[in-house]
Design a protein around this motif. Structure first.
Motif, mmCIF file in Angstrom:
data_model
loop_
_atom_site.group_PDB
_atom_site.id
_atom_site.type_symbol
_atom_site.label_atom_id
_atom_site.label_comp_id
_atom_site.label_asym_id
_atom_site.label_seq_id
_atom_site.Cartn_x
_atom_site.Cartn_y
_atom_site.Cartn_z
ATOM 1 N N VAL A 138 0.851 -1.188 0.000
ATOM 2 C CA VAL A 138 0.000 0.000 0.000
ATOM 3 C C VAL A 138 0.889 1.240 0.000
ATOM 4 C CG1 VAL A 138 -1.686 1.265 1.380
ATOM 5 C CG2 VAL A 138 -1.813 -1.250 1.256
ATOM 6 N N SER A 139 0.615 2.269 -0.761
ATOM 7 C CA SER A 139 -0.515 2.354 -1.674
ATOM 8 C C SER A 139 -0.034 2.254 -3.117
ATOM 9 C CB SER A 139 -1.264 3.674 -1.476
ATOM 10 O OG SER A 139 -0.404 4.773 -1.686
ATOM 11 N N SER A 140 -0.917 1.678 -3.959
ATOM 12 C CA SER A 140 -0.591 1.549 -5.369
ATOM 13 C C SER A 140 -1.875 1.256 -6.137
ATOM 14 C CB SER A 140 0.432 0.429 -5.589
ATOM 15 O OG SER A 140 0.847 0.372 -6.926
ATOM 16 N N SER A 141 -2.460 2.327 -6.679
ATOM 17 C CA SER A 141 -3.710 2.209 -7.419
ATOM 18 C C SER A 141 -3.628 3.118 -8.631
ATOM 19 C CB SER A 141 -4.893 2.616 -6.522
ATOM 20 O OG SER A 141 -6.131 2.544 -7.215
ATOM 21 N N ALA A 142 -4.575 2.980 -9.533
ATOM 22 C CA ALA A 142 -4.614 3.873 -10.692
ATOM 23 C C ALA A 142 -6.039 3.990 -11.201
ATOM 24 C CB ALA A 142 -3.699 3.377 -11.820
ATOM 25 N N MET A 143 -6.306 5.117 -11.857
ATOM 26 C CA MET A 143 -7.571 5.347 -12.553
ATOM 27 C C MET A 143 -7.224 5.625 -14.004
ATOM 28 S SD MET A 143 -9.851 7.584 -14.029
ATOM 29 C CE MET A 143 -9.031 9.132 -13.720
ATOM 30 N N LEU A 144 -7.828 4.868 -14.907
ATOM 31 C CA LEU A 144 -7.537 4.998 -16.329
ATOM 32 C C LEU A 144 -8.784 5.402 -17.092
ATOM 33 C CD1 LEU A 144 -5.980 2.115 -15.215
ATOM 34 C CD2 LEU A 144 -4.661 2.787 -17.224
ATOM 35 N N VAL A 145 -8.588 6.150 -18.177
ATOM 36 C CA VAL A 145 -9.716 6.598 -18.998
ATOM 37 C C VAL A 145 -9.470 6.239 -20.452
ATOM 38 C CG1 VAL A 145 -10.394 8.486 -17.479
ATOM 39 C CG2 VAL A 145 -8.702 8.903 -19.274
ATOM 40 N N ARG A 146 -10.569 6.027 -21.176
ATOM 41 C CA ARG A 146 -10.491 5.724 -22.606
ATOM 42 C C ARG A 146 -10.044 6.953 -23.398
ATOM 43 N NH1 ARG A 146 -12.273 2.481 -26.045
ATOM 44 N NH2 ARG A 146 -13.252 1.191 -24.465
ATOM 45 N N ASP A 147 -10.547 8.144 -23.006
ATOM 46 C CA ASP A 147 -10.291 9.376 -23.739
ATOM 47 C C ASP A 147 -9.502 10.322 -22.846
ATOM 48 O OD1 ASP A 147 -10.264 11.729 -25.150
ATOM 49 O OD2 ASP A 147 -12.436 11.907 -25.323
ATOM 50 N N ARG A 148 -8.233 10.512 -23.152
ATOM 51 C CA ARG A 148 -7.384 11.346 -22.308
ATOM 52 C C ARG A 148 -7.899 12.777 -22.158
ATOM 53 N NH1 ARG A 148 -3.897 10.358 -26.708
ATOM 54 N NH2 ARG A 148 -2.712 8.940 -25.380
#
Length: 497
Positions: free
Chosen positions: A315-325
């Motif tokens: 901890v901690s190690s997370s990410a949020m990803l998007v299709r359209d930058r």
């Protein structure tokens, strides 16, 4: 006390001090026989409260001696095979090495001039993860502190995208609609088994808890898409707008994966943002055998991944990803002292441009080191092992007349309940027996299990994230739970005679 600052003059002290700390932890790991000691809050709190923080100790060794009594001795050790509690994983050594490096160098991942190299490593890992998901060439993302922050960030983008789209459509029809007028009309759809951070995010985003429409689950604890379809159809008639549909790939309680392809189709038909909370199930992205369980995730507008769950990272190690930058711009703010607009024009890669945090640790380094040492297949095989274990554990519980198990696991959680083999007991007394068994087991220090409610009744839960755990461990913990529950019921009957 400049002698304690880490610099060129104290490199040897740094090496000795860190080595002392590592030696203490290594010794503890090598000799730990139980997940924890069973110490209570009432026992430990006075010890810590009595420490005079204004009077320093002589040196690091003395501080480590003290730490033994206030932390190391009584800590809950997730590496122990009978820790079966929450979504806490044992960690892999390359990631711990990365942790040591990033803590000492102390890069801050908000701007390029604080994180040369680190910025590019993080961006490369985001690109790698987005490719594993299948989000396409326009994808992007950012590392975060955890799944709750990732979900919040994604829903912030979804909110502002919904406002942009609806306001434009209204204006095209000659109706000017303000954001303040629109926000109360936005709705988020998610299953009743999804993470509480969806509701919490809605409240923090100014939408209120009531903006979240809870969709029932089917017998396998997956979102019932027939109900979702009806709810989406009814929304327009009420003058409301679908802001987002949140699918879960690995629910906290059941590890269930919502029907992603069907949810993607419905979200698209109703112009709703599709977010997939894969905080738990993201380990399937590197599974050599089970990647197909995430089919449909490639259609998402945003995805949450928690490397510190099923990628075996600290901890901690997370990410949020998007299709359209381009949607990340909803979180962009240019501060003259930090990331003025001219830097974007000069193509200087400041990560704060797409983050809701400013100062951020270089947590990406842990995953980088892990992949460079173990490889993606190596990580995925570890997750496959715990999924196999859960399948075997299901069979153990299913065959035990003292327990009933709710559903066959998709990933690595087992939700079950102690049921007496003889006699009849009130439902509330059986609920109390589950709670007592879990509490008594924790107090003994012999094992740690989790608990939850299913259809209003108390249940127990094994969260299996340790490849070292065996079916023998599962059977032994079941025996302990049954003994505690039986003792409680026996004493309860004796009291009421």
């Amino acid at each position: 006390m400049r002698s304690h600052l880490l610099n060129e003059t104290t490199a040897d002290l740094y090496r000795r001090s860190v080595t002392e700390g590592v030696d203490r932890v290594a010794a503890k790991l090598a000799t730990t026989e139980r997940p924890h000691t069973g110490i209570s809050v009432d026992e430990l709190a006075p010890v810590i409260a009595s420490i005079d923080l204004d009077t320093p100790l002589a040196d690091t060794a003395a501080a480590l001696d003290e730490l033994e009594g206030v932390y190391l001795r009584d800590a809950v050790y997730f590496h122990h095979p009978r820790y079966l509690g929450h979504l806490n994983c044992p960690v892999v050594i390359p990631a711990v090495v990365g942790e040591a490096v990033l803590s000492a160098v102390n890069s801050s991942l908000d701007t390029w001039d604080q994180s040369i190299g680190g910025t590019l490593i993080e961006r490369r890992l985001i690109e790698w993860t987005a490719r594993r998901i299948g989000l396409g060439e326009g994808a992007d993302g950012i590392f975060t502190s955890g799944g709750s922050q990732s979900n919040f960030h994604a829903l912030l983008l979804a909110r502002d995208e919904a406002c942009r789209i609806v306001m434009k459509r209204s204006l095209d029809r000659g109706v000017e609609l303000t954001k303040a007028e629109l926000l109360p009309k936005l709705r988020i759809f998610t299953s009743e088994a999804s993470h509480f951070s969806v509701q919490k995010s809605a409240a923090m985003l100014g939408l209120g808890y009531e903006a979240v429409i809870s969709v029932p689950v089917d017998r396998n604890r997956r979102m019932d898409t027939s109900v979702l379809a009806l709810e989406l159809e009814n929304l327009a008639a009420e003058g409301l707008f679908p802001m987002a549909v949140v699918a879960t790939a690995g629910t906290t309680d059941f590890g269930s994966i919502d029907p992603l392809p069907e949810i993607a189709r419905l979200a698209s038909e109703h112009s709703a943002w599709m977010h997939v909370d894969a905080a738990y199930g993201c380990g399937l992205l590197v599974s050599p055998t089970r990647r197909h369980l995430l089919d449909g995730i490639e259609h998402a507008d945003s995805v949450t991944v928690d490397y510190h769950k099923s990628f075996f990272q600290p901890v901690s190690s997370s990410a949020m990803l998007v299709r359209d930058r381009d949607t990340l711009k909803h979180a962009t703010y240019h501060a003259d002292y930090l990331n003025p607009r001219r830097m974007a024009e000069e193509r200087i890669p400041n990560q704060v441009d797409k983050s809701i945090q400013t100062t951020r640790r270089f947590d990406a380094l842990k995953l980088w080191m892990t992949l460079r040492v173990m490889g993606a297949d190596g990580l995925g095989s570890l997750f496959d092992e715990v999924i196999d274990l859960a399948a075997a554990g299901y069979e153990v519980i299913e065959a035990d007349p003292r327990f009933e198990v709710v559903v066959r696991p998709q990933i690595s959680t087992l939700v079950f309940r102690y049921v007496p083999t003889e006699g009849e007991y009130r439902a509330d007394l059986l609920d109390e027996a589950q709670l007592h068994a879990r509490k008594a087991l924790f107090a003994s220090g012999e094992a740690v299990v989790a608990g939850t409610k299913v259809d209003g009744r108390q249940y127990l839960k094994f969260t299996l994230l340790n490849p070292q755990t065996t079916t023998s461990d599962i059977a032994a913990v079941l025996d302990l739970l049954a003994a505690h529950a039986e003792q409680f019921l026996g004493e309860s009957l004796a009291v009421h005679r």
